[in-house]
Scaffold this motif. Structure first.
Motif, PDB file in Angstrom:
ATOM      1  N   GLN A  97       0.879  -1.268  -0.054  1.00 28.88           N
ATOM      2  CA  GLN A  97      -0.006   0.071   0.097  1.00 28.88           C
ATOM      3  C   GLN A  97       0.795   1.338   0.005  1.00 28.88           C
ATOM      4  O   GLN A  97       0.477   2.253  -0.594  1.00 28.88           O
ATOM      5  CB  GLN A  97      -0.808  -0.053   1.139  1.00 28.88           C
ATOM      6  N   GLU A  98       2.123   1.218   0.838  1.00 23.52           N
ATOM      7  CA  GLU A  98       2.947   2.440   0.766  1.00 23.52           C
ATOM      8  C   GLU A  98       3.509   2.849  -0.428  1.00 23.52           C
ATOM      9  O   GLU A  98       3.679   3.762  -1.119  1.00 23.52           O
ATOM     10  CB  GLU A  98       4.097   2.136   1.801  1.00 23.52           C
ATOM     11  N   ALA A  99       3.824   1.420  -1.213  1.00 23.91           N
ATOM     12  CA  ALA A  99       4.560   1.544  -2.558  1.00 23.91           C
ATOM     13  C   ALA A  99       3.476   2.167  -3.440  1.00 23.91           C
ATOM     14  O   ALA A  99       3.680   2.995  -4.393  1.00 23.91           O
ATOM     15  CB  ALA A  99       5.099   0.271  -3.043  1.00 23.91           C
ATOM     16  N   GLY A 100       1.997   1.721  -3.389  1.00 20.47           N
ATOM     17  CA  GLY A 100       1.121   2.152  -4.202  1.00 20.47           C
ATOM     18  C   GLY A 100       0.861   3.728  -4.009  1.00 20.47           C
ATOM     19  O   GLY A 100       0.622   4.494  -5.025  1.00 20.47           O
ATOM     20  N   VAL A 101       0.857   4.094  -2.789  1.00 22.03           N
ATOM     21  CA  VAL A 101       0.638   5.620  -2.567  1.00 22.03           C
ATOM     22  C   VAL A 101       1.835   6.581  -3.006  1.00 22.03           C
ATOM     23  O   VAL A 101       1.441   7.402  -3.537  1.00 22.03           O
ATOM     24  CB  VAL A 101       0.356   5.815  -0.862  1.00 22.03           C
ATOM     25  N   ALA A 102       2.962   6.083  -2.669  1.00 23.23           N
ATOM     26  CA  ALA A 102       4.036   6.578  -3.133  1.00 23.23           C
ATOM     27  C   ALA A 102       4.035   6.804  -4.722  1.00 23.23           C
ATOM     28  O   ALA A 102       4.315   7.819  -5.464  1.00 23.23           O
ATOM     29  CB  ALA A 102       5.434   5.900  -2.727  1.00 23.23           C
ATOM     30  N   PHE A 103       3.554   5.940  -5.562  1.00 26.73           N
ATOM     31  CA  PHE A 103       3.684   5.788  -6.854  1.00 26.73           C
ATOM     32  C   PHE A 103       2.477   6.777  -7.568  1.00 26.73           C
ATOM     33  O   PHE A 103       2.747   7.585  -8.275  1.00 26.73           O
ATOM     34  CB  PHE A 103       3.365   4.415  -7.397  1.00 26.73           C
ATOM     35  N   GLU A 104       1.461   6.781  -6.873  1.00 26.02           N
ATOM     36  CA  GLU A 104       0.275   7.791  -7.067  1.00 26.02           C
ATOM     37  C   GLU A 104       0.685   9.046  -6.826  1.00 26.02           C
ATOM     38  O   GLU A 104       0.682   9.918  -7.704  1.00 26.02           O
ATOM     39  CB  GLU A 104      -0.920   7.380  -6.237  1.00 26.02           C
ATOM     40  N   ALA A 105       1.455   9.221  -5.774  1.00 23.95           N
ATOM     41  CA  ALA A 105       1.911  10.732  -5.396  1.00 23.95           C
ATOM     42  C   ALA A 105       2.718  11.150  -6.515  1.00 23.95           C
ATOM     43  O   ALA A 105       2.672  12.479  -7.090  1.00 23.95           O
ATOM     44  CB  ALA A 105       2.371  10.855  -3.967  1.00 23.95           C
TER      45      ALA A 105
END
Length: 125
Positions: A97-105
């Motif tokens: 989830q953290e990787a997904g949020v970082a990518f989206e940001a």
């Protein structure tokens, strides 16, 4: 009448899912606070003493490096989980989830930069 197994008329299964979701959210917030505290103690951040070009490019480079590190950590944990080395699925899911949020940001920042560039190119001289 529900035909799904594990979900009765009382909604006990839904309550369990909502409780798990809340636990994940609270753990994610705690991890974010720990990460922020660690970054502050390590002196992370943008330095003001640099010139505009090197400051922006180095800040962008550092941000992309951090996103890459988060994604690599997520991938490592996922592979370790698949091999049976890591048994804590919550840790794996939080990392993903953290990787997904970082990518989206990162994607949103890229979109804003591209939009700003296009606006500048449309300006008349």
């Amino acid at each position: 009448m529900s035909s799904l197994p594990g979900i009765g008329a009382s909604g006990g299964g839904i309550q369990q899912i909502l409780q798990l979701r809340q636990q994940i959210i609270s753990r994610n917030e705690l991890l974010r606070e720990i990460h922020t505290a660690q970054a502050a103690s390590q002196g992370g951040g943008i330095t003001v003493n640099q010139g505009p070009a090197t400051g922006f490019s180095s800040a962008l480079h550092n941000a992309l490096g951090e996103v890459n590190a988060v994604q690599q950590r997520s991938e490592d944990l996922s592979v370790a989980y698949e091999k049976g080395e890591v048994t804590d699925v919550a840790k794996v899911m939080l990392a993903r989830q953290e990787a997904g949020v970082a990518f989206e940001a990162t994607l949103q920042v890229r979109n804003k930069l591209l939009s700003a560039y296009q606006d500048i190119m449309r300006m008349g001289v």
